[in-house]
Design a protein around this motif. Sequence first.
Motif, PDB file in Angstrom:
ATOM      1  N   ASP A  18       0.827  -1.208   0.000  1.00  0.00           N
ATOM      2  CA  ASP A  18       0.000   0.000   0.000  1.00  0.00           C
ATOM      3  C   ASP A  18       0.863   1.260   0.000  1.00  0.00           C
ATOM      4  O   ASP A  18       0.534   2.242  -0.673  1.00  0.00           O
ATOM      5  N   GLU A  19       1.951   1.237   0.736  1.00  0.00           N
ATOM      6  CA  GLU A  19       2.854   2.381   0.764  1.00  0.00           C
ATOM      7  C   GLU A  19       3.498   2.592  -0.605  1.00  0.00           C
ATOM      8  O   GLU A  19       3.632   3.724  -1.076  1.00  0.00           O
ATOM      9  N   LEU A  20       3.871   1.498  -1.264  1.00  0.00           N
ATOM     10  CA  LEU A  20       4.425   1.591  -2.616  1.00  0.00           C
ATOM     11  C   LEU A  20       3.388   2.149  -3.585  1.00  0.00           C
ATOM     12  O   LEU A  20       3.706   2.999  -4.425  1.00  0.00           O
ATOM     13  N   ALA A  21       2.147   1.711  -3.450  1.00  0.00           N
ATOM     14  CA  ALA A  21       1.080   2.208  -4.328  1.00  0.00           C
ATOM     15  C   ALA A  21       0.874   3.714  -4.148  1.00  0.00           C
ATOM     16  O   ALA A  21       0.679   4.439  -5.119  1.00  0.00           O
ATOM     17  N   VAL A  22       0.942   4.180  -2.912  1.00  0.00           N
ATOM     18  CA  VAL A  22       0.803   5.619  -2.650  1.00  0.00           C
ATOM     19  C   VAL A  22       1.954   6.389  -3.295  1.00  0.00           C
ATOM     20  O   VAL A  22       1.753   7.435  -3.924  1.00  0.00           O
ATOM     21  N   LEU A  23       3.173   5.875  -3.166  1.00  0.00           N
ATOM     22  CA  LEU A  23       4.332   6.529  -3.783  1.00  0.00           C
ATOM     23  C   LEU A  23       4.191   6.588  -5.303  1.00  0.00           C
ATOM     24  O   LEU A  23       4.448   7.622  -5.927  1.00  0.00           O
ATOM     25  N   ILE A  24       3.771   5.479  -5.904  1.00  0.00           N
ATOM     26  CA  ILE A  24       3.605   5.431  -7.356  1.00  0.00           C
ATOM     27  C   ILE A  24       2.538   6.416  -7.806  1.00  0.00           C
ATOM     28  O   ILE A  24       2.723   7.184  -8.755  1.00  0.00           O
ATOM     29  N   ARG A  25       1.398   6.407  -7.117  1.00  0.00           N
ATOM     30  CA  ARG A  25       0.303   7.311  -7.482  1.00  0.00           C
ATOM     31  C   ARG A  25       0.746   8.776  -7.365  1.00  0.00           C
ATOM     32  O   ARG A  25       0.455   9.602  -8.234  1.00  0.00           O
ATOM     33  N   THR A  26       1.489   9.085  -6.306  1.00  0.00           N
ATOM     34  CA  THR A  26       1.976  10.459  -6.119  1.00  0.00           C
ATOM     35  C   THR A  26       2.904  10.862  -7.254  1.00  0.00           C
ATOM     36  O   THR A  26       2.788  11.954  -7.804  1.00  0.00           O
ATOM     37  N   ARG A  27       3.836   9.978  -7.622  1.00  0.00           N
ATOM     38  CA  ARG A  27       4.789  10.302  -8.688  1.00  0.00           C
ATOM     39  C   ARG A  27       4.084  10.455 -10.034  1.00  0.00           C
ATOM     40  O   ARG A  27       4.425  11.329 -10.823  1.00  0.00           O
ATOM     41  N   LEU A  28       3.102   9.597 -10.308  1.00  0.00           N
ATOM     42  CA  LEU A  28       2.381   9.708 -11.578  1.00  0.00           C
ATOM     43  C   LEU A  28       1.523  10.974 -11.620  1.00  0.00           C
ATOM     44  O   LEU A  28       1.412  11.616 -12.663  1.00  0.00           O
ATOM     45  N   ARG A  29       0.942  11.342 -10.502  1.00  0.00           N
ATOM     46  CA  ARG A  29       0.156  12.588 -10.471  1.00  0.00           C
ATOM     47  C   ARG A  29       1.046  13.809 -10.666  1.00  0.00           C
ATOM     48  O   ARG A  29       0.627  14.788 -11.272  1.00  0.00           O
ATOM     49  N   ARG A  30       2.265  13.755 -10.145  1.00  0.00           N
ATOM     50  CA  ARG A  30       3.206  14.841 -10.404  1.00  0.00           C
ATOM     51  C   ARG A  30       3.466  14.978 -11.902  1.00  0.00           C
ATOM     52  O   ARG A  30       3.551  16.074 -12.432  1.00  0.00           O
ATOM     53  N   MET A  31       3.617  13.827 -12.562  1.00  0.00           N
ATOM     54  CA  MET A  31       3.833  13.862 -14.017  1.00  0.00           C
ATOM     55  C   MET A  31       2.613  14.418 -14.743  1.00  0.00           C
ATOM     56  O   MET A  31       2.759  15.109 -15.758  1.00  0.00           O
ATOM     57  N   GLN A  32       1.418  14.123 -14.236  1.00  0.00           N
ATOM     58  CA  GLN A  32       0.206  14.623 -14.875  1.00  0.00           C
ATOM     59  C   GLN A  32       0.158  16.148 -14.898  1.00  0.00           C
ATOM     60  O   GLN A  32      -0.407  16.732 -15.811  1.00  0.00           O
ATOM     61  N   TYR A  33       0.735  16.778 -13.896  1.00  0.00           N
ATOM     62  CA  TYR A  33       0.720  18.235 -13.818  1.00  0.00           C
ATOM     63  C   TYR A  33       1.928  18.877 -14.494  1.00  0.00           C
ATOM     64  O   TYR A  33       2.155  20.066 -14.334  1.00  0.00           O
ATOM     65  N   ARG A  34       2.689  18.072 -15.243  1.00  0.00           N
ATOM     66  CA  ARG A  34       3.842  18.597 -15.984  1.00  0.00           C
ATOM     67  C   ARG A  34       3.705  18.251 -17.461  1.00  0.00           C
ATOM     68  O   ARG A  34       4.359  17.334 -17.960  1.00  0.00           O
ATOM     69  N   PRO A  35       2.833  18.968 -18.187  1.00  0.00           N
ATOM     70  CA  PRO A  35       2.637  18.631 -19.600  1.00  0.00           C
ATOM     71  C   PRO A  35       3.901  18.782 -20.438  1.00  0.00           C
ATOM     72  O   PRO A  35       4.067  18.079 -21.432  1.00  0.00           O
ATOM     73  N   ALA A  36       4.817  19.668 -20.040  1.00  0.00           N
ATOM     74  CA  ALA A  36       6.069  19.805 -20.785  1.00  0.00           C
ATOM     75  C   ALA A  36       6.892  18.521 -20.683  1.00  0.00           C
ATOM     76  O   ALA A  36       7.556  18.113 -21.650  1.00  0.00           O
TER      77      ALA A  36
END
Length: 177
Positions: free
Chosen positions: A141-159
């Motif tokens: 679950d902790e790994l899933a939270v880390l992955i989701r956080t990192r992917l959401r960061r990428m979502q907010y970086r269209p460049a």
Amino acid sequence: MRPPKARTWSRRGRTPTVTVSGKGSGRVSLAGLVCLKPGQRTRLIFRMLLYRGRKNERKGFREVDYARLLDAVHQQLGGPIVLVWDNLTHHKDALMKSLIATRPWLTVFYLPSYAPELNPVETVWSHLKRSLGNLAACSLDELAVLIRTRLRRMQYRPALLDAFVTHTGLIINPAPP
């Protein structure tokens, strides 16, 4: 997703060690799309599936899961979709072809047999793994939270997502009206 390996630092003469508690059972499966629409920012849309090793639990995505992801993308983008897909077995089997046939708004093209350099999503996964390299999650679950956080960061970086598309060398030009 396989465990990422990365370099780290320590004092000279002392080998760095990372201790991880837990059995290490479980798996995180990811499916994602890098979406391009003329006049709009590039988007990353993903789904995550956790496998904890329980009886009758799915280990990975199936055709129906991919179809649900495509339906969500269609609803979010609001228009017809041209999908460029790799040659994963689940993407090309009879059930997936029948699911694609029931969606008139979906046109599918396949990449050559083994061409990860042409797939911007592969660059997304590579970037994700590098960002997780020196982190030691204690649970699935902790790994899933880390992955989701990192992917959401990428979502907010269209460049960044544009750079992943540019890295493929493919030229995306919409047909003139």
